[in-house]
Write a protein that holds these residues in place. Structure first.
Motif, mmCIF file in Angstrom:
data_model
loop_
_atom_site.group_PDB
_atom_site.id
_atom_site.type_symbol
_atom_site.label_atom_id
_atom_site.label_comp_id
_atom_site.label_asym_id
_atom_site.label_seq_id
_atom_site.Cartn_x
_atom_site.Cartn_y
_atom_site.Cartn_z
ATOM 1 N N TYR A 1 41.166 27.464 41.342
ATOM 2 C CA TYR A 1 42.408 28.156 40.446
ATOM 3 C C TYR A 1 43.076 26.848 39.807
ATOM 4 C CZ TYR A 1 41.505 32.044 43.437
ATOM 5 O OH TYR A 1 40.855 33.161 44.058
ATOM 6 N N HIS B 1 35.149 30.421 38.033
ATOM 7 C CA HIS B 1 34.236 30.784 39.300
ATOM 8 C C HIS B 1 32.959 31.440 38.845
ATOM 9 C CE1 HIS B 1 34.573 35.449 38.209
ATOM 10 N NE2 HIS B 1 35.948 34.876 37.762
ATOM 11 N N ARG C 1 35.392 35.101 47.161
ATOM 12 C CA ARG C 1 36.985 35.588 47.203
ATOM 13 C C ARG C 1 36.846 37.088 46.655
ATOM 14 N NH1 ARG C 1 42.020 36.972 48.401
ATOM 15 N NH2 ARG C 1 43.380 36.902 46.623
ATOM 16 N N TYR C 2 37.232 37.984 47.704
ATOM 17 C CA TYR C 2 37.124 39.370 47.336
ATOM 18 C C TYR C 2 38.557 39.769 46.873
ATOM 19 C CZ TYR C 2 32.744 39.629 49.561
ATOM 20 O OH TYR C 2 31.199 39.487 49.773
ATOM 21 N N ALA C 3 38.887 39.391 45.516
ATOM 22 C CA ALA C 3 40.130 39.761 44.980
ATOM 23 C C ALA C 3 40.201 41.179 44.387
ATOM 24 C CB ALA C 3 40.331 39.019 43.795
ATOM 25 N N LYS D 1 34.985 40.325 42.642
ATOM 26 C CA LYS D 1 34.476 39.337 43.295
ATOM 27 C C LYS D 1 34.379 37.782 42.594
ATOM 28 C CE LYS D 1 30.708 41.177 44.496
ATOM 29 N NZ LYS D 1 29.510 41.650 45.112
ATOM 30 N N ARG E 1 33.128 30.953 44.727
ATOM 31 C CA ARG E 1 33.578 29.539 44.918
ATOM 32 C C ARG E 1 34.551 29.191 43.724
ATOM 33 N NH1 ARG E 1 28.529 25.574 45.936
ATOM 34 N NH2 ARG E 1 29.792 24.706 47.347
ATOM 35 N N ILE F 1 38.284 27.779 46.630
ATOM 36 C CA ILE F 1 37.523 28.341 48.254
ATOM 37 C C ILE F 1 36.233 28.242 47.895
ATOM 38 C CG2 ILE F 1 37.289 30.681 49.087
ATOM 39 C CD1 ILE F 1 39.917 31.633 47.747
#
Length: 322
Positions: A274, A282, A262-264, A268, A271, A258
């Motif tokens: 995975y 990240h 990414r708000y997981a 956070k 970039r 991404i």
């Protein structure tokens, strides 16, 4: 989207038609004097380079491309054509050195680019600097020639930071911490006498893989290594999974990414790339000397930005965790 606040130095000084004529006529010193008269600050040697930007062509662009490549950036081939890849590399370089990220290589950007040669870039090791003062301690916020010498040594041995600019910032601190992890020193990011002694004599980190391009994540030492055909190109400081969230060992490949925040559910991820379910490489604002994540491999935001721009971790890249 970036998690860092904007901290920009003044923009590159624009060249007037009169200044360009002076430079073309060989009167570089007069051009610099004229700029000072207007209140602009023109670095030494800036007048020897033309301002180049998207669409520019020629030997100056090829020189820019060569120096960016030598500093660890990826402008594409040194073909003398200022295309989108060269512009992206200039922007990355400007961001790493707190310049306005406009993708235009003017005097201030040229001054940084000219200095990249001394910082190494993962290729041949540059000439070693003179010995830093014995017993000195360098830490975040320090500036000067001793810091620059340290930065040159770090990059010459593959410990990544954003550039040898003589400023002991976050990425230099992270590189020092990576050295401390490899050699079993206190993981504080401060280069005291014990760390400096190691920096003077260390070689490149020996990886496990022997062929192909592999990202290795060493859990015990909390480092990430970018390896090409058994040779370590870069070592990054990292923080992996803490107790209860240990990062699983194994061999994986990057399968999703991404390009943004990414708000997981657990925090956070800047970039992320995975490689094992919801576990990713990240960017983060916190990369301590110990395991602290929920399973992911944390890197500094500057490091993950470099990894993206340099194409080090595309979809399909192998990742070994051990």
């Amino acid at each position: 989207m970036s998690t860092y606040p904007a901290r920009h130095a003044p923009a590159d000084v624009a060249e007037s038609p009169q200044r360009r004529l002076l430079v073309r006529g060989g009167l570089a010193a007069a051009a610099a004097t004229a700029a000072v008269g207007t209140g602009a600050i023109v670095p030494a040697m800036a007048a020897t380079h033309p301002t180049v930007r998207l669409g520019s062509r020629g030997s100056a662009v090829a020189e820019l491309q060569r120096k960016l490549s030598g500093g660890g950036y990826r402008p594409g081939a040194a073909d003398g054509i200022f295309g989108s890849r060269t512009r992206a590399a200039v922007i990355d370089c400007q961001g790493d050195h707190r310049l306005v990220k406009d993708g235009i290589c003017g005097p201030r950007t040229w001054a940084v680019v000219d200095d990249l040669d001394s910082g190494g870039g993962g290729g041949d090791d540059p000439e070693e600097p003179s010995e830093p003062p014995t017993g000195s301690t360098l830490k975040r916020g320090d500036r000067g020639s001793a810091v620059k010498d340290l930065q040159i040594r770090l990059r010459a041995r593959g410990y990544w930071h954003s550039g040898s600019d003589g400023i002991y910032g976050q990425t230099t601190e992270q590189a020092v911490m990576a050295v401390q992890k490899v050699y079993g020193l206190t993981r504080d990011g401060v280069c005291g006498p014990a760390t400096m002694s190691v920096v003077r004599r260390m070689g490149r980190k020996v990886p496990r893989s022997s062929s192909g391009t592999v990202i290795e994540i060493e859990l015990r030492r909390q480092i990430m290594i970018f390896v090409v055909n058994g040779q370590t190109q870069w070592v990054f400081n990292t923080s992996t999974g803490k107790a209860g969230w240990r990062t699983p060992p194994g061999r994986f490949t990057i399968f999703r990414q991404i390009d943004g925040m990414r708000y997981a559910p657990l925090g956070k991820l800047w970039r992320p790339k995975y490689f094992n379910g919801g576990i990713a490489l990240h960017g983060s604002t916190s990369i301590p000397g110990y395991p602290a994540s929920h399973g992911c491999t944390r890197l500094s935001n500057s490091a993950i930005n470099y990894i993206w721009s340099a194409g080090l971790a595309p979809i399909g890249r192998r990742v070994w965790v051990y």
